[in-house]
Design a protein around this motif. Structure first.
Motif, short mmCIF file in Angstrom:
data_model
loop_
_atom_site.label_atom_id
_atom_site.label_comp_id
_atom_site.label_asym_id
_atom_site.label_seq_id
_atom_site.Cartn_x
_atom_site.Cartn_y
_atom_site.Cartn_z
N CYS A 4 0.83 -1.21 0.00
CA CYS A 4 0.00 0.00 0.00
C CYS A 4 0.86 1.25 0.00
CB CYS A 4 -1.03 -0.03 1.13
SG CYS A 4 -0.43 0.54 2.68
N ALA A 5 2.06 1.16 0.58
CA ALA A 5 2.97 2.31 0.53
C ALA A 5 3.41 2.54 -0.91
CB ALA A 5 4.18 2.05 1.42
N LEU A 6 3.63 1.45 -1.62
CA LEU A 6 4.06 1.53 -3.01
C LEU A 6 2.95 2.18 -3.85
CD1 LEU A 6 6.67 0.49 -4.30
CD2 LEU A 6 5.33 -1.39 -5.24
N LEU A 7 1.75 1.77 -3.58
CA LEU A 7 0.61 2.31 -4.32
C LEU A 7 0.51 3.82 -4.07
CD1 LEU A 7 -1.81 1.38 -6.06
CD2 LEU A 7 -3.18 1.49 -3.98
N PHE A 8 0.70 4.19 -2.80
CA PHE A 8 0.64 5.61 -2.44
C PHE A 8 1.69 6.41 -3.20
CE2 PHE A 8 -0.28 9.26 -0.09
CZ PHE A 8 0.92 9.83 0.33
N LEU A 9 2.89 5.84 -3.28
CA LEU A 9 3.98 6.51 -4.00
C LEU A 9 3.62 6.72 -5.47
CD1 LEU A 9 7.51 5.28 -2.94
CD2 LEU A 9 6.64 7.60 -3.20
N CYS A 10 3.08 5.66 -6.07
CA CYS A 10 2.71 5.76 -7.48
C CYS A 10 1.68 6.86 -7.69
CB CYS A 10 2.11 4.44 -7.98
SG CYS A 10 3.34 3.14 -8.08
N LEU A 11 0.71 6.91 -6.81
CA LEU A 11 -0.33 7.93 -6.90
C LEU A 11 0.27 9.32 -6.83
CD1 LEU A 11 -3.47 6.90 -4.83
CD2 LEU A 11 -3.41 8.14 -7.00
N LEU A 12 1.23 9.48 -5.91
CA LEU A 12 1.89 10.76 -5.71
C LEU A 12 2.59 11.20 -7.00
CD1 LEU A 12 1.99 12.27 -3.00
CD2 LEU A 12 4.40 11.62 -2.89
N VAL A 13 3.28 10.25 -7.62
CA VAL A 13 4.02 10.56 -8.85
C VAL A 13 3.05 10.99 -9.94
CG1 VAL A 13 5.42 9.56 -10.69
CG2 VAL A 13 5.98 9.09 -8.30
N VAL A 14 1.95 10.25 -10.07
CA VAL A 14 0.98 10.58 -11.11
C VAL A 14 0.39 11.96 -10.87
CG1 VAL A 14 -1.30 9.97 -12.03
CG2 VAL A 14 0.42 8.19 -11.62
N CYS A 15 0.07 12.28 -9.61
CA CYS A 15 -0.49 13.59 -9.29
C CYS A 15 0.50 14.69 -9.60
CB CYS A 15 -0.86 13.67 -7.81
SG CYS A 15 -2.30 12.70 -7.42
N ALA A 16 1.75 14.49 -9.21
CA ALA A 16 2.78 15.51 -9.43
C ALA A 16 2.91 15.80 -10.92
CB ALA A 16 4.11 15.05 -8.86
N GLN A 17 2.87 14.73 -11.73
CA GLN A 17 3.00 14.93 -13.17
C GLN A 17 1.82 15.74 -13.70
OE1 GLN A 17 3.48 10.97 -14.55
NE2 GLN A 17 5.70 11.19 -14.79
N TYR A 18 0.66 15.47 -13.17
CA TYR A 18 -0.53 16.18 -13.61
C TYR A 18 -0.40 17.66 -13.29
CZ TYR A 18 -5.41 17.64 -13.75
OH TYR A 18 -6.57 18.30 -14.02
N VAL A 19 0.04 17.96 -12.08
CA VAL A 19 0.19 19.35 -11.65
C VAL A 19 1.21 20.07 -12.52
CG1 VAL A 19 1.02 20.84 -9.79
CG2 VAL A 19 -0.58 18.97 -9.30
N PHE A 20 2.35 19.42 -12.76
CA PHE A 20 3.39 20.06 -13.57
C PHE A 20 2.91 20.30 -15.00
CE2 PHE A 20 6.55 18.58 -10.37
CZ PHE A 20 7.02 19.84 -10.07
N ALA A 21 2.19 19.33 -15.54
CA ALA A 21 1.71 19.47 -16.91
C ALA A 21 0.77 20.66 -17.03
CB ALA A 21 0.99 18.19 -17.35
N ARG A 22 -0.08 20.84 -16.00
CA ARG A 22 -1.00 21.98 -16.03
C ARG A 22 -0.26 23.30 -15.95
NH1 ARG A 22 -6.46 22.09 -13.45
NH2 ARG A 22 -5.49 23.88 -12.50
N GLN A 23 0.75 23.36 -15.06
CA GLN A 23 1.47 24.61 -14.90
C GLN A 23 2.28 24.96 -16.12
OE1 GLN A 23 3.67 24.48 -11.26
NE2 GLN A 23 1.90 25.18 -10.11
N ALA A 24 2.72 23.93 -16.86
CA ALA A 24 3.55 24.20 -18.01
C ALA A 24 2.75 24.82 -19.15
CB ALA A 24 4.22 22.91 -18.48
N GLY A 25 1.40 24.86 -18.98
CA GLY A 25 0.54 25.35 -20.05
C GLY A 25 0.91 26.71 -20.61
N ASP A 26 1.33 27.67 -19.73
CA ASP A 26 1.65 29.00 -20.25
C ASP A 26 3.13 29.15 -20.58
OD1 ASP A 26 2.65 28.99 -17.71
OD2 ASP A 26 1.25 30.46 -16.91
N GLY A 27 3.88 28.06 -20.46
CA GLY A 27 5.30 28.10 -20.81
C GLY A 27 6.17 28.89 -19.86
N LEU A 28 5.62 29.32 -18.73
CA LEU A 28 6.40 30.11 -17.78
C LEU A 28 6.85 29.23 -16.62
CD1 LEU A 28 4.31 33.40 -17.46
CD2 LEU A 28 6.14 32.87 -19.05
#
Ligand code: HEC
Length: 116
Positions: A4-28
């Motif tokens: 379950c710790a592993l699952l949590f880690l995976c979730l965290l990574v997926v969320c972080a990628q989502y957040v970064f992808a959204r922020q990269a939208g304006d290229g700043l």
């Protein structure tokens, strides 16, 4: 590691990628985004056009400001001019860095067609 710790880690990574992808939208990046915010708050009254084709009190700010020289732009912001207030007691050095870094991302607009 427990499954379950592993699952949590995976979730965290997926969320972080989502957040970064959204922020990269304006290229700043983070610093440039801060700069954009400060310019809108502290400089916009004079430097951002209130409407399309409206005249601003100060010149439009973009990567050509201060002749494209960081040091000149910093001087304008720190000391102001007879027509522009000084910001040295109002903005922190990191905020001024952020403004300069943001302005470098703003393209120079095409010249407006000559009035007839
Ligand atoms: C009260 C209006 C006013 C405010 C607020 C203001 N400025 Fe200015 N700014 C001016 C004017 C007017 C000039 C043109 C120089 C002159 O006439 O003295 C100018 C010039 C400049 C220049 C030089 C432009 C060029 O083409 O080389 C820079 C850079 C600049 N301002 C940045 C800023 C930044 C960054 C802020 C916010 C932290 C800011 N200014 C806030 C009025 C203002």
């Amino acid at each position: 590691m427990k499954p379950c710790a592993l699952l949590f880690l995976c979730l965290l990574v997926v969320c972080a990628q989502y957040v970064f992808a959204r922020q990269a939208g304006d290229g700043l990046n983070e610093q440039q985004r801060l700069g954009r915010q400060i310019v809108a708050q502290s400089c916009g009254v004079c430097h951002l056009p209130p409407a399309r084709n409206a005249k601003t009190y100060g010149p439009l700010l973009n990567k050509a400001a201060g002749g494209g020289d960081d040091a000149v732009v910093r001087e304008y912001i720190l000391d102001g001019t007879p027509r522009m207030p000084a910001f040295k007691y109002f903005l922190r050095p990191t905020e001024i860095d952020a403004i300069i870094s943001y302005l470098k991302t703003v393209p120079v607009p095409a010249p407006a067609p000559a009035p007839r």
